[in-house]
Design a protein around this motif. Structure first.
Motif, PDB file in Angstrom:
ATOM      1  N   ASN A   1       9.243 -12.537 -10.523  1.00 49.41           N
ATOM      2  CA  ASN A   1       9.228 -12.722 -12.083  1.00 49.41           C
ATOM      3  C   ASN A   1      10.354 -12.002 -12.827  1.00 49.41           C
ATOM      4  O   ASN A   1      10.962 -11.047 -12.516  1.00 49.41           O
ATOM      5  CB  ASN A   1       7.856 -12.073 -12.507  1.00 49.41           C
ATOM      6  CG  ASN A   1       6.835 -12.958 -12.063  1.00 49.41           C
ATOM      7  OD1 ASN A   1       6.634 -14.045 -11.900  1.00 49.41           O
ATOM      8  ND2 ASN A   1       5.410 -12.187 -12.016  1.00 49.41           N
TER       9      ASN A   1
ATOM     10  N   CYS B   1      13.853 -25.356 -11.582  1.00 47.49           N
ATOM     11  CA  CYS B   1      12.731 -24.604 -11.881  1.00 47.49           C
ATOM     12  C   CYS B   1      13.119 -23.179 -12.199  1.00 47.49           C
ATOM     13  O   CYS B   1      12.342 -22.588 -13.350  1.00 47.49           O
ATOM     14  CB  CYS B   1      11.694 -24.674 -10.847  1.00 47.49           C
ATOM     15  SG  CYS B   1      11.096 -26.440 -10.681  1.00 47.49           S
ATOM     16  N   CYS B   2      13.595 -22.501 -11.477  1.00 43.63           N
ATOM     17  CA  CYS B   2      14.142 -21.112 -11.986  1.00 43.63           C
ATOM     18  C   CYS B   2      14.619 -20.992 -13.287  1.00 43.63           C
ATOM     19  O   CYS B   2      14.483 -20.004 -13.861  1.00 43.63           O
ATOM     20  CB  CYS B   2      14.724 -20.479 -10.428  1.00 43.63           C
ATOM     21  SG  CYS B   2      15.298 -18.808 -10.593  1.00 43.63           S
TER      22      CYS B   2
ATOM     23  N   THR C   1      14.350 -22.515 -15.805  1.00 40.00           N
ATOM     24  CA  THR C   1      13.410 -22.883 -16.719  1.00 40.00           C
ATOM     25  C   THR C   1      12.539 -21.468 -16.931  1.00 40.00           C
ATOM     26  O   THR C   1      12.108 -21.274 -17.924  1.00 40.00           O
ATOM     27  CB  THR C   1      12.600 -24.202 -16.612  1.00 40.00           C
ATOM     28  OG1 THR C   1      13.650 -25.129 -16.830  1.00 40.00           O
ATOM     29  CG2 THR C   1      11.627 -24.444 -17.771  1.00 40.00           C
ATOM     30  N   CYS C   2      12.176 -21.300 -15.882  1.00 39.99           N
ATOM     31  CA  CYS C   2      10.862 -20.464 -15.431  1.00 39.99           C
ATOM     32  C   CYS C   2      11.190 -18.881 -15.308  1.00 39.99           C
ATOM     33  O   CYS C   2      10.394 -17.732 -15.484  1.00 39.99           O
ATOM     34  CB  CYS C   2       9.792 -20.674 -14.366  1.00 39.99           C
ATOM     35  SG  CYS C   2       9.246 -22.358 -14.679  1.00 39.99           S
TER      36      CYS C   2
ATOM     37  N   CYS D   1      11.401 -17.485 -12.703  1.00 40.17           N
ATOM     38  CA  CYS D   1      10.593 -17.110 -11.610  1.00 40.17           C
ATOM     39  C   CYS D   1      10.824 -17.898 -10.444  1.00 40.17           C
ATOM     40  O   CYS D   1      11.020 -19.139 -10.532  1.00 40.17           O
ATOM     41  CB  CYS D   1       9.064 -17.063 -12.084  1.00 40.17           C
ATOM     42  SG  CYS D   1       7.785 -16.382 -11.111  1.00 40.17           S
TER      43      CYS D   1
ATOM     44  N   LYS E   1       2.709 -20.058  -5.005  1.00 41.31           N
ATOM     45  CA  LYS E   1       3.082 -20.552  -6.337  1.00 41.31           C
ATOM     46  C   LYS E   1       2.289 -19.998  -7.547  1.00 41.31           C
ATOM     47  O   LYS E   1       2.496 -19.825  -8.648  1.00 41.31           O
ATOM     48  CB  LYS E   1       2.922 -22.065  -6.355  1.00 41.31           C
ATOM     49  CG  LYS E   1       4.183 -22.700  -5.688  1.00 41.31           C
ATOM     50  CD  LYS E   1       4.075 -24.386  -5.788  1.00 41.31           C
ATOM     51  CE  LYS E   1       5.061 -24.864  -4.901  1.00 41.31           C
ATOM     52  NZ  LYS E   1       5.140 -26.412  -5.112  1.00 41.31           N
TER      53      LYS E   1
ATOM     54  N   CYS F   1       3.881 -17.348 -10.021  1.00 42.72           N
ATOM     55  CA  CYS F   1       4.750 -18.016 -11.141  1.00 42.72           C
ATOM     56  C   CYS F   1       4.115 -19.324 -11.811  1.00 42.72           C
ATOM     57  O   CYS F   1       4.403 -20.372 -11.422  1.00 42.72           O
ATOM     58  CB  CYS F   1       6.130 -18.356 -10.455  1.00 42.72           C
ATOM     59  SG  CYS F   1       6.989 -17.289  -9.670  1.00 42.72           S
TER      60      CYS F   1
ATOM     61  N   CYS G   1       4.494 -20.911 -14.619  1.00 43.03           N
ATOM     62  CA  CYS G   1       5.306 -21.925 -15.059  1.00 43.03           C
ATOM     63  C   CYS G   1       5.771 -22.744 -13.786  1.00 43.03           C
ATOM     64  O   CYS G   1       6.044 -23.873 -13.849  1.00 43.03           O
ATOM     65  CB  CYS G   1       6.553 -21.208 -15.895  1.00 43.03           C
ATOM     66  SG  CYS G   1       8.046 -22.532 -16.139  1.00 43.03           S
ATOM     67  N   TYR G   2       6.397 -21.962 -12.731  1.00 38.63           N
ATOM     68  CA  TYR G   2       6.838 -22.850 -11.613  1.00 38.63           C
ATOM     69  C   TYR G   2       5.852 -23.592 -11.081  1.00 38.63           C
ATOM     70  O   TYR G   2       6.087 -24.904 -10.683  1.00 38.63           O
ATOM     71  CB  TYR G   2       7.290 -21.721 -10.611  1.00 38.63           C
ATOM     72  CG  TYR G   2       7.947 -22.212  -9.774  1.00 38.63           C
ATOM     73  CD1 TYR G   2       9.581 -21.909  -9.475  1.00 38.63           C
ATOM     74  CD2 TYR G   2       7.514 -22.553  -8.372  1.00 38.63           C
ATOM     75  CE1 TYR G   2      10.354 -22.264  -8.520  1.00 38.63           C
ATOM     76  CE2 TYR G   2       8.290 -22.857  -7.334  1.00 38.63           C
ATOM     77  CZ  TYR G   2       9.714 -22.813  -7.351  1.00 38.63           C
ATOM     78  OH  TYR G   2      10.427 -23.186  -6.283  1.00 38.63           O
TER      79      TYR G   2
ATOM     80  N   TRP H   1       4.382 -26.844 -13.183  1.00 35.70           N
ATOM     81  CA  TRP H   1       5.519 -28.065 -13.767  1.00 35.70           C
ATOM     82  C   TRP H   1       5.344 -29.161 -12.886  1.00 35.70           C
ATOM     83  O   TRP H   1       5.538 -29.022 -11.622  1.00 35.70           O
ATOM     84  CB  TRP H   1       6.686 -27.521 -13.630  1.00 35.70           C
ATOM     85  CG  TRP H   1       7.810 -28.239 -14.467  1.00 35.70           C
ATOM     86  CD1 TRP H   1       7.788 -29.458 -15.043  1.00 35.70           C
ATOM     87  CD2 TRP H   1       9.247 -27.793 -14.509  1.00 35.70           C
ATOM     88  NE1 TRP H   1       8.767 -29.706 -15.825  1.00 35.70           N
ATOM     89  CE2 TRP H   1       9.886 -29.065 -15.309  1.00 35.70           C
ATOM     90  CE3 TRP H   1      10.292 -26.942 -14.048  1.00 35.70           C
ATOM     91  CZ2 TRP H   1      10.999 -29.106 -15.566  1.00 35.70           C
ATOM     92  CZ3 TRP H   1      11.527 -27.257 -14.381  1.00 35.70           C
ATOM     93  CH2 TRP H   1      12.006 -27.935 -14.998  1.00 35.70           C
TER      94      TRP H   1
ATOM     95  N   CYS I   1       8.346 -28.402  -8.497  1.00 39.85           N
ATOM     96  CA  CYS I   1       8.977 -27.072  -7.839  1.00 39.85           C
ATOM     97  C   CYS I   1       8.612 -26.986  -6.397  1.00 39.85           C
ATOM     98  O   CYS I   1       7.456 -26.697  -6.355  1.00 39.85           O
ATOM     99  CB  CYS I   1       8.686 -26.049  -8.623  1.00 39.85           C
ATOM    100  SG  CYS I   1       9.112 -26.165 -10.679  1.00 39.85           S
TER     101      CYS I   1
END
Length: 96
Positions: free
Chosen positions: A31, A62-63, A65-66, A68, A77, A80, A82-83, A86, A95
């Motif tokens: 994170n 993805c990383c 954006t998130c 993480c 998963k 994270c 957000c990851y 999505w 992701c």
């Protein structure tokens, strides 16, 4: 004198809280990454797949954006959100 005891107790509780907070971030995966950390984390994340190019593309997207990347090469998963959340238009995870 009671004030001094209160201050020591407060500092002790604050120290324990900060240690637990630090440990929880380590347990949750990668994170709070910096954008420059994405490529090495994704390289490891995608190391076990035979589809490295698309894996790296989506992992880095993805990383970025998130900020993480889940630990390990597969799964985890939930560490994270957000990851993990999505999704593509078809409802599949975007992701890797």
């Amino acid at each position: 004198m009671a004030k001094s005891g209160y201050n020591v107790s407060f500092l002790l509780l604050l120290s324990i809280f900060l240690i637990l907070l630090t440990f929880s971030n380590m347990v949750e995966g990668y994170n709070n990454l910096q954008p420059r950390d994405c490529k090495p984390r994704c390289t490891y994340r995608c190391s076990a797949t035979s589809h490295k190019k698309p894996c790296m593309f989506f992992c880095q997207k993805c990383c970025a954006t998130c900020l993480c990347v889940p630990r390990g090469v597969f799964g985890h998963k939930q560490s994270c959100p957000c990851y993990n959340n999505w999704k593509t238009q078809e409802g599949k995870s975007k992701c890797p």
